[in-house]
Design an enzyme around this catalytic site. Structure first.
Site, PDB file in Angstrom:
ATOM      1  N   TYR A  58       0.789  -1.338  -0.026  1.00 42.10           N
ATOM      2  CA  TYR A  58      -0.125  -0.143  -0.032  1.00 42.10           C
ATOM      3  C   TYR A  58       0.806   1.202  -0.161  1.00 42.10           C
ATOM      4  O   TYR A  58       1.388   1.594   1.169  1.00 42.10           O
ATOM      5  CB  TYR A  58      -0.936   0.198   1.258  1.00 42.10           C
ATOM      6  CG  TYR A  58      -1.772  -1.111   1.318  1.00 42.10           C
ATOM      7  CD1 TYR A  58      -2.327  -1.752   0.277  1.00 42.10           C
ATOM      8  CD2 TYR A  58      -2.519  -1.307   2.378  1.00 42.10           C
ATOM      9  CE1 TYR A  58      -3.321  -2.762   0.145  1.00 42.10           C
ATOM     10  CE2 TYR A  58      -3.488  -2.300   2.580  1.00 42.10           C
ATOM     11  CZ  TYR A  58      -4.004  -2.975   1.432  1.00 42.10           C
ATOM     12  OH  TYR A  58      -4.883  -4.162   1.770  1.00 42.10           O
ATOM     13  N   LEU A 211     -18.339  -1.454   3.063  1.00 43.18           N
ATOM     14  CA  LEU A 211     -19.168  -0.119   2.284  1.00 43.18           C
ATOM     15  C   LEU A 211     -18.917  -0.225   0.830  1.00 43.18           C
ATOM     16  O   LEU A 211     -19.229   0.792   0.360  1.00 43.18           O
ATOM     17  CB  LEU A 211     -18.677   0.931   2.980  1.00 43.18           C
ATOM     18  CG  LEU A 211     -19.045   1.150   4.462  1.00 43.18           C
ATOM     19  CD1 LEU A 211     -18.830   2.496   5.074  1.00 43.18           C
ATOM     20  CD2 LEU A 211     -20.588   0.873   4.692  1.00 43.18           C
ATOM     21  N   ARG A 213     -16.270   0.311  -0.908  1.00 47.50           N
ATOM     22  CA  ARG A 213     -15.413   1.408  -1.393  1.00 47.50           C
ATOM     23  C   ARG A 213     -15.914   2.711  -1.592  1.00 47.50           C
ATOM     24  O   ARG A 213     -15.932   3.381  -2.301  1.00 47.50           O
ATOM     25  CB  ARG A 213     -14.646   0.904  -2.645  1.00 47.50           C
ATOM     26  CG  ARG A 213     -13.744  -0.201  -2.468  1.00 47.50           C
ATOM     27  CD  ARG A 213     -13.401  -1.176  -3.923  1.00 47.50           C
ATOM     28  NE  ARG A 213     -12.588  -2.134  -3.542  1.00 47.50           N
ATOM     29  CZ  ARG A 213     -13.213  -3.410  -3.517  1.00 47.50           C
ATOM     30  NH1 ARG A 213     -14.657  -3.593  -3.334  1.00 47.50           N
ATOM     31  NH2 ARG A 213     -12.717  -4.539  -3.117  1.00 47.50           N
ATOM     32  N   GLY A 214     -16.833   2.727  -0.708  1.00 51.59           N
ATOM     33  CA  GLY A 214     -17.799   3.996  -0.334  1.00 51.59           C
ATOM     34  C   GLY A 214     -19.158   3.995  -1.218  1.00 51.59           C
ATOM     35  O   GLY A 214     -19.824   4.712  -1.011  1.00 51.59           O
ATOM     36  N   SER A 217     -21.948   3.580   1.115  1.00 47.45           N
ATOM     37  CA  SER A 217     -21.856   4.549   2.290  1.00 47.45           C
ATOM     38  C   SER A 217     -22.855   5.521   2.546  1.00 47.45           C
ATOM     39  O   SER A 217     -23.066   5.943   3.632  1.00 47.45           O
ATOM     40  CB  SER A 217     -20.439   5.257   2.264  1.00 47.45           C
ATOM     41  OG  SER A 217     -20.255   6.203   1.290  1.00 47.45           O
TER      42      SER A 217
END
Length: 336
Positions: A58, A211, A213-214, A217
């Site tokens: 990452y 979620l 990746r949003g 959300s």
């Protein structure tokens, strides 16, 4: 709010009912902020979150360095309670490209040495290959991690995004504590064969992408502008008609959340929490504001009627589009 704990298949310290996935603070999404990332990790630790999840790839090590700084500057009591979960094996180029996965025993030990240094710790609590290396039997990779366990550099062996057959082979080689895999309202592929296998073997689940990746959300909109390096620009679920369909699912979920007096994100996280004590959702909050919202899911109680309404609004397999683009899907042993 009182932080609940779950087993996560680990011995020793209790694991918080929610873990913090730190990837978005360094990679694949737009708008990362180092100072806010560290502040968010500190806030999570202060709230009782103990599990911090990362990958050595990452930001090409940036995320481990970020976590290392956050741990180093946290109060001693909070630092001592923190558990690190690290994925390794992804091969990257200087331009950010991806070129496969390396699960060879020598590579396992090499990756671990660098992660220990960047994190500033003397051991990693859960260590796992990010994706199955098709050229290396899982028994060899797991055996190498088991050697690290014997020497005290790793506490527990984990797996990531592998299918039931691979899970069984790995568990026959050495004790497996946990499987990390995508699981949420619109990503329920594990329910058919993977979740039954982990439950039979006593392996817990850390669920990422709760979620999506949003996407679910409650904050993502069809007209949102994404940075050129944002993973979602290429994610099938965020494209064209797929995005429109998936946001309609979110609106159906929003109605239920409104009736409960909670946010869409909170009800989506609460749904994952309700699926079993052996599942720990990873919340990918990059800011203290989003962290606070996600932690509010711990106070959401879903009864049988709520769960039925959620299932009706967002049935299994309701999402449009695959979890990843085709090239990335090819690396997922869990999809085979």
């Amino acid at each position: 709010m009182t932080m609940r704990t779950r087993s996560l298949g680990l011995t020793g310290p209790q694991v918080s009912a929610l873990g913090l996935g730190c990837m978005g603070m360094s990679a694949l999404y737009s708008g990362g902020d180092r100072a806010e990332g560290i502040a968010t990790i500190h806030a999570a630790l202060e709230a009782g979150v103990t599990l911090l999840d990362t990958g050595d790839f990452y930001g090409m090590g940036h995320n481990e360095l970020l976590i290392g700084e956050a741990l180093r500057t946290a109060p001693a009591a909070r630092r001592q309670q923190a558990l690190t979960s690290v994925k390794f094996g992804a091969l990257r180029g200087p331009d950010g490209s991806w070129s496969g996965y390396d699960g060879r025993p020598a590579a396992v030990k090499n990756f671990a040495a660098y992660s220990l240094q960047r994190l500033g710790v003397d051991h990693i609590d859960v260590y796992r290959l990010a994706r199955l290396d098709p050229d290396v039997p899982i028994e060899e990779t797991v055996g190498a991690i088991a050697e690290l366990v014997e020497k005290g550099y790793v506490r527990h062996i984990g797996l990531s995004e592998v299918g039931a057959e691979t899970i069984r082979r790995a568990a026959a080689t050495a004790p497996i504590a946990d499987l990390q895999i995508e699981y949420g309202l619109i990503s329920r592929g594990i329910e058919k064969s993977i979740l039954p296998a982990t439950r039979e073997l006593g392996i817990s689940i850390t669920a990422y992408g709760v979620l999506s990746r949003g996407l679910i959300s409650g904050h993502f909109t069809a007209d949102r502008k994404l940075a050129a390096n944002d993973f979602r620009l290429y994610s099938p679920r965020f494209q064209g008609d797929n995005l429109k369909h998936n946001l309609n699912l979110v609106e159906a979920l929003r109605k239920i959340a409104g009736q409960k007096g909670v946010s869409v994100a909170q009800i989506a996280i609460a749904w994952v929490l309700a699926q079993g004590e052996d599942i720990v959702p990873l919340i990918g909050a990059r800011t203290r504001e989003r962290l606070a919202e996600s932690l509010g899911a711990l106070d959401v109680v879903l009864d049988a009627g709520d769960l039925a309404a959620i299932e009706e609004a967002v049935p299994a397999d309701a999402a449009a589009g695959e979890r990843y683009a085709a090239a990335a899907m090819a690396h997922l042993d869990s999809e085979r």
